[in-house]
Motif scaffolding. Structure first.
Motif, mmCIF file in Angstrom:
data_model
loop_
_atom_site.group_PDB
_atom_site.id
_atom_site.type_symbol
_atom_site.label_atom_id
_atom_site.label_comp_id
_atom_site.label_asym_id
_atom_site.label_seq_id
_atom_site.Cartn_x
_atom_site.Cartn_y
_atom_site.Cartn_z
ATOM 1 N N SER A 100 -79.176 67.182 -45.321
ATOM 2 C CA SER A 100 -78.003 66.303 -45.427
ATOM 3 C C SER A 100 -76.708 67.039 -45.134
ATOM 4 O O SER A 100 -75.714 66.429 -44.761
ATOM 5 N N THR A 101 -76.705 68.338 -45.345
ATOM 6 C CA THR A 101 -75.459 69.083 -45.162
ATOM 7 C C THR A 101 -75.492 69.969 -43.920
ATOM 8 O O THR A 101 -74.443 70.391 -43.437
ATOM 9 N N VAL A 102 -76.675 70.264 -43.414
ATOM 10 C CA VAL A 102 -76.809 71.098 -42.218
ATOM 11 C C VAL A 102 -77.635 70.326 -41.204
ATOM 12 O O VAL A 102 -78.756 69.907 -41.498
ATOM 13 N N THR A 103 -77.068 70.123 -40.009
ATOM 14 C CA THR A 103 -77.851 69.406 -38.998
ATOM 15 C C THR A 103 -78.334 70.381 -37.932
ATOM 16 O O THR A 103 -77.587 71.247 -37.486
ATOM 17 N N VAL A 104 -79.593 70.224 -37.551
ATOM 18 C CA VAL A 104 -80.177 71.071 -36.518
ATOM 19 C C VAL A 104 -80.631 70.175 -35.379
ATOM 20 O O VAL A 104 -81.489 69.300 -35.574
ATOM 21 N N GLU A 105 -80.007 70.372 -34.226
ATOM 22 C CA GLU A 105 -80.393 69.553 -33.073
ATOM 23 C C GLU A 105 -81.350 70.328 -32.191
ATOM 24 O O GLU A 105 -80.967 71.317 -31.562
ATOM 25 N N TYR A 106 -82.593 69.891 -32.179
ATOM 26 C CA TYR A 106 -83.537 70.402 -31.196
ATOM 27 C C TYR A 106 -84.524 69.283 -30.920
ATOM 28 O O TYR A 106 -84.324 68.141 -31.340
ATOM 29 N N HIS A 107 -85.566 69.575 -30.200
ATOM 30 C CA HIS A 107 -86.399 68.486 -29.706
ATOM 31 C C HIS A 107 -87.001 67.644 -30.830
ATOM 32 O O HIS A 107 -87.245 66.465 -30.694
ATOM 33 N N ASP A 108 -87.260 68.273 -31.946
ATOM 34 C CA ASP A 108 -87.958 67.591 -33.028
ATOM 35 C C ASP A 108 -86.953 66.886 -33.930
ATOM 36 O O ASP A 108 -86.014 67.501 -34.413
ATOM 37 N N GLY A 109 -87.142 65.609 -34.168
ATOM 38 C CA GLY A 109 -86.178 64.891 -34.989
ATOM 39 C C GLY A 109 -86.449 64.956 -36.476
ATOM 40 O O GLY A 109 -85.669 64.483 -37.281
ATOM 41 N N ASP A 110 -87.565 65.559 -36.848
ATOM 42 C CA ASP A 110 -87.950 65.544 -38.263
ATOM 43 C C ASP A 110 -86.958 66.248 -39.181
ATOM 44 O O ASP A 110 -86.300 67.206 -38.792
ATOM 45 N N SER A 111 -86.906 65.750 -40.407
ATOM 46 C CA SER A 111 -86.060 66.358 -41.434
ATOM 47 C C SER A 111 -86.613 67.728 -41.812
ATOM 48 O O SER A 111 -87.807 67.877 -42.022
ATOM 49 N N LEU A 112 -85.719 68.687 -41.880
ATOM 50 C CA LEU A 112 -86.159 70.033 -42.214
ATOM 51 C C LEU A 112 -86.037 70.305 -43.699
ATOM 52 O O LEU A 112 -85.141 69.810 -44.363
ATOM 53 N N LEU A 113 -86.943 71.156 -44.203
ATOM 54 C CA LEU A 113 -86.885 71.532 -45.608
ATOM 55 C C LEU A 113 -86.242 72.906 -45.718
ATOM 56 O O LEU A 113 -86.762 73.883 -45.180
#
Lengths: 252, 702
Positions: B296-309
């Motif tokens: 929610s506070t850090v966004t990572v844009e790469y091919h995979d749209g899944d939420s990161l833990l």
């Protein structure tokens, strides 16, 4: 000093155990005397007939732990007595008369941990209250805003250790403050610019004062922590010998 | 006993003392009798007064009196409300407390009884303040009195400004009043938090520095002023947390391979990562411990749209940490040799806060690209089947020019991005520089230990501020000066040498990692001579530096092979952030327990570990027992299978800490020789615990 005989029992017996001499004591006699100090509320008084208070309840549990006799207690009853003393803000009263102090937070946490009943209190709130008593010098006081004092620090750090919350402590800052308690004579004072209690030979609070079991206990415990030969290791959070603590938490 | 002299009593004194004791016992049993039988006659109450005035510690006596008061108040309200009588009842209590306090100023029971009376709301708080004034004149350090004062001022709703003036008066009376300084810091914190022009932080700090300077110059050896100065310094430097560094570094190109082979690369594999699972760690490092790092506070844009833990990389499992970790996975269909971009926006949305409650409000970006090398070859475990010998002849310092150029090129990408400036205002720098000047002036005339330590802290603060991009105002600060101060302190104050060694280590590492050139001096290429086909490592060599502590890991997130041998390490806190560590040498240090190795449990890629020649098993006390997660800290849940594992072998009961550590490590090679704990039985225990282990103390395991 009749009113704190149960504390005296804890100081004396733990010292004996650290010296490897607990066997010299009539275990059953001690246990039966302790149980007579229990009040109908579940808490223990400092002596037979004295009112219940957490100070003596912890000592009772600790002595029973030394003898591996915690099972003589009605654990639920004692745990409920202690848990009933937690306030809304997470702090603990010492007894029904309501005095609040972080010493009592430590006592409650230590007691309930030894009884495996920590789940009876709100641990998070208890920890937050202790943290609210943290001062700018890294130390802890008895209530929010109170001055840092080595005794209170022991209680607060011990409680945080037991609840796995030591990350709230600024180890470097507090460590330095505590080191600064050591004065030239080698003894340690409780706060800046106060006189030291010296653990020396015999053991009293300082070289020229009379000996007593309270200071003897702390002297021997201190020596144990400094790895003085011939002494059993003492656990710094539960203030009981390490083998007793390991038996309770790592045993079954 | 406090204050009781140690000397044999004369016969006369003996007699008098036992008579006194007998009298006291008699009073005690009478009071208990009244208490149990609820007897509240005047005589009974009078006897309890006698008892408490000679033994204020008899807490049951105070309880009895409270019940007596309640009984008398109830009885009066039955006869009709008569406030004068209420007053006299309560006044009597206050008199008894006063007498008891004369006997023992520090009686918790007496002070609490007084609070209890005052809480009833019928007594004069003015009188209380006057009484407190008298007490505090006699003993200005009595913390019971200060606590009671806080209670009364809250009851009376006395504003903080007035109490502040009280502390000013007490301090002018005697500079060495730690209690007054402490209370001052509490009151000022409240006032500054409330805000307003009068208590604007810059003004307050300016005035307070001047105020405490009087104390410091008058008596430099008194601790009170110096601790207050430390608090002022903390307030001056307090700022928002900022993002410092990451792995992969900003602007880098990462090669992600499956089989460890590097294709067509002559350079050293700093930015190469081997993973059969096509995933790699992404680490973010902040200026201080924070919580709230999440998708929610850090966004990572790469091919995979899944939420990161995201997980915190602290040695314990709580929510605050300087370093945070997630994993990025690249699916099988990604065409090889194509560089895929990744963009990370830190603090994209609010929610990241420091443990002091300050928000990370400035967002920033990092971007890097990932190249997945093809996997059409058969997977072979080339890298891990050979033993790392750590032989000196296998190390080569900066072999060729081109390698060096490549290194420099790679390292320039490893510099911490300076785009985001912290919110520390300019006046912080001015204050620090002023204090440095005053401190130097003081030290020119007195050789004062705390003064030196304060100067060292001030100089480090100055360095930190300049590293955040705040322009230097001309005060030149060199790491060498700070190190020299600590060396002085070690000589002046040898009793606290360990403390100074820790600080010295941190400064040394900061100096070492402060620029590329100095860091390069500590990087060697490692090639195992017995297996020339394996890829070389780039090893950071921090051995033999007398380090007692680890720091500046934000500059070392890329390290895969690390030599920390021949130091004085008692703790390895900080190593948990070096997620890429695969080979670690910690031999010849001062590690005393397995619990001190807790940070290693976070290193999922660690395969080679050398902890030989330490002090594990040589100490009866484990000072780090509570700094790791175990049943003692109520942090281990249902996966505590130790007893089952030990299977009745009592001699192994002591090795619960080894169990907790090694069961979570994926080691292939371990060196443990030279630790008191090691014997044949223990080695067998280890082999059972780590079925994947191939080498133990130089010998093949299976």
């Amino acid at each position: 000093m009749e009113h704190l005989r149960l504390n005296g029992a804890y100081w004396g017996l733990t010292t004996l155990d650290v010296l490897g001499k607990l066997g010299a004591v009539d275990q059953d006699k001690v246990v039966s005397w302790i149980m007579q100090c229990q009040h109908e509320s579940g808490g223990f008084g400092g002596n037979i007939g004295h009112d219940p208070h957490v100070l003596y309840t912890l000592s009772a549990i600790q002595v029973l732990a030394l003898f591996d006799k915690i099972d003589v207690l009605d654990v639920e009853k004692v745990a409920n007595y202690i848990a009933s003393l937690q306030n809304e803000d997470g702090s603990f009263a010492g007894d029904i008369w309501g005095e609040v102090d972080t010493r009592f937070s430590y006592i409650a946490i230590c007691s309930l941990a030894l009884l495996h009943r920590l789940d009876k209190i709100n641990v998070e709130k208890a920890v937050n209250y202790i943290v609210s008593c943290k001062n700018s010098d890294g130390g802890f006081g008895c209530t929010p805003g109170a001055e840092s004092h080595a005794g209170q620090i022991f209680c607060c750090v011990g409680a945080l250790a037991i609840t796995g919350s030591l990350h709230h402590v600024d180890k470097d800052l507090l460590g330095w403050w505590l080191c600064e308690r050591q004065v030239k004579s080698g003894g340690l004072n409780g706060r800046p610019e106060k006189l030291p209690d010296v653990e020396n030979g015999g053991i009293s609070d300082r070289p020229d004062d009379a000996v007593d079991v309270f200071h003897t206990y702390f002297g021997v415990a201190g020596l144990s922590l400094l790895e003085y030969p011939g002494l059993k290791a003492i656990d710094p959070a539960y203030a009981l010998p390490v083998d007793v603590v390991n038996r309770i938490f790592l045993g079954k | 006993m406090h204050g009781r002299p140690r000397k044999a009593l004369t016969e006369e004194e003996h007699g008098a003392s036992s008579l006194k004791a007998a009298k006291l016992r008699d009073l005690q049993s009478q009071v208990l009798h009244f208490h149990h039988n609820k007897i509240y006659t005047e005589e009974a109450i009078e006897i309890s007064a006698k008892l408490l005035e000679s033994n204020p510690e008899h807490y049951t006596g105070w309880n009895y009196r409270k019940l007596a008061v309640q009984y008398r108040l109830d009885r009066r309200s039955e006869d009709g409300v008569d406030s004068e009588s209420i007053q006299s009842i309560l006044d009597e209590e206050l008199r008894v407390v006063e007498n008891a306090l004369k006997k023992n100023f520090k009686s918790y029971g007496a002070w609490h009884h007084r609070k209890w009376v005052l809480s009833k709301g019928h007594s004069s708080t003015d009188w209380e303040l006057r009484l407190l004034g008298k007490f505090q004149k006699l003993d200005s350090r009595n913390f019971h009195a200060w606590n009671y004062r806080r209670f009364i001022t809250a009851l009376k709703k006395i504003p903080d400004e007035e109490e502040l003036q009280y502390t000013t008066d007490m301090i002018y009376d005697n500079f060495s009043n730690y209690s007054a300084w402490h209370n001052r810091s509490v009151l000022l914190s409240n006032l500054m938090e409330k805000g307003g022009k009068r208590y604007d932080k810059e003004n307050v700090l300016g005035e307070e520095y001047e105020f405490v300077r009087n104390a410091l110059f008058t008596d430099p050896d008194d601790q009170s002023g110096w601790f207050y100065h430390l608090w002022l310094l903390d307030q001056t430097l307090k700022q928002e947390p900022v993002f410092l560094s990451s792995w992969p570094p900003n602007g880098s190109n990462l090669y992600l391979s499956l089989d460890g082979r590097l294709k067509g690369q002559q350079s050293l594999p700093i930015l190469h990562f081997q993973s059969k699972a096509r995933k790699f760690p992404l680490v973010l490092y902040f200026s201080e411990a924070v919580e709230g790092v999440s998708s929610s506070t850090v966004t990572v844009e790469y091919h995979d749209g899944d939420s990161l833990l995201w997980t915190p990389l602290s040695a314990n499992n709580f929510g605050f940490s300087q370093a945070w970790l997630t994993y990025l996975k690249f699916p099988d269909e990604v065409p090889s040799s194509e560089a895929r971009p990744v963009k990370v926006t830190i603090a994209h949305f609010p929610g990241i806060t420091s443990s002091r409650g300050m928000p990370c409000s400035q967002s920033c970006h990092i971007s890097f690209s990932v190249c997945v090398t093809s996997d059409d070859q058969e997977h072979t475990e080339v890298q891990s089947s050979h033993r790392i010998s750590w032989k000196e002849e296998n190390f080569k310092a900066r072999a060729t020019q081109s390698i060096e150029a490549n290194l420099l090129h790679s390292f320039s990408k490893l510099e911490i991005t300076k785009e985001n400036k912290p919110s520390t205002p300019k006046w912080s720098m001015e204050i620090i520089s002023t204090e440095i000047a005053h401190c130097r002036e003081l030290l020119s005339t007195t050789n004062c230990k705390i003064g030196k330590l304060t100067l060292a802290r001030l100089l480090m603060a100055h360095k930190t501020l300049t590293s955040y991009g705040i322009p230097d105002d001309g005060t030149e600060v060199h790491y060498e000066d700070i190190l020299a101060l600590y060396q002085d302190l070690m000589k002046m104050d040898p009793a606290h040498i360990c403390f100074y060694e820790d600080d010295y280590s941190l400064v040394l590492l900061k100096q070492l990692t402060s620029n590329i050139e100095s860091l390069l001096k500590h990087c060697d290429r490692y090639q195992e001579s017995s297996s020339p086909s394996t890829n070389p490592y780039l090893c950071v060599r921090l051995n033999g530096l007398s380090l007692s502590r680890i720091g500046s890991t934000e500059h070392l997130l890329w390290v895969q092979m690390l030599d920390l041998s021949h130091n004085k390490l008692r703790s390895i806190e900080g190593l948990e952030t070096l997620q890429l560590l695969s080979c670690l040498k910690l031999s010849h240090n001062r590690l005393c327990s397995f619990t001190s190795l807790e940070p290693l449990k976070k290193l999922k890629y660690l395969e080679v570990l050398d902890i030989s020649h330490n002090e594990i098993g040589a100490h009866s006390i484990d000072t780090r027992r509570y700094l790791c997660s175990s049943p003692l800290t109520h942090a281990v849940g249902s996966d505590w299978y130790f007893q089952k594992f030990v299977d009745g072998d009592v001699k192994l009961n002591d090795h619960w800490d080894a169990y907790l550590l090694f069961k979570d490590l994926n080691l292939i090679q371990l060196e443990m020789i030279g630790n008191a704990v090691v014997d044949e039985r223990f080695k067998a225990f280890l082999l059972k615990l780590m079925p994947e282990l191939k080498w133990l103390d130089g010998e093949k395991c299976r």
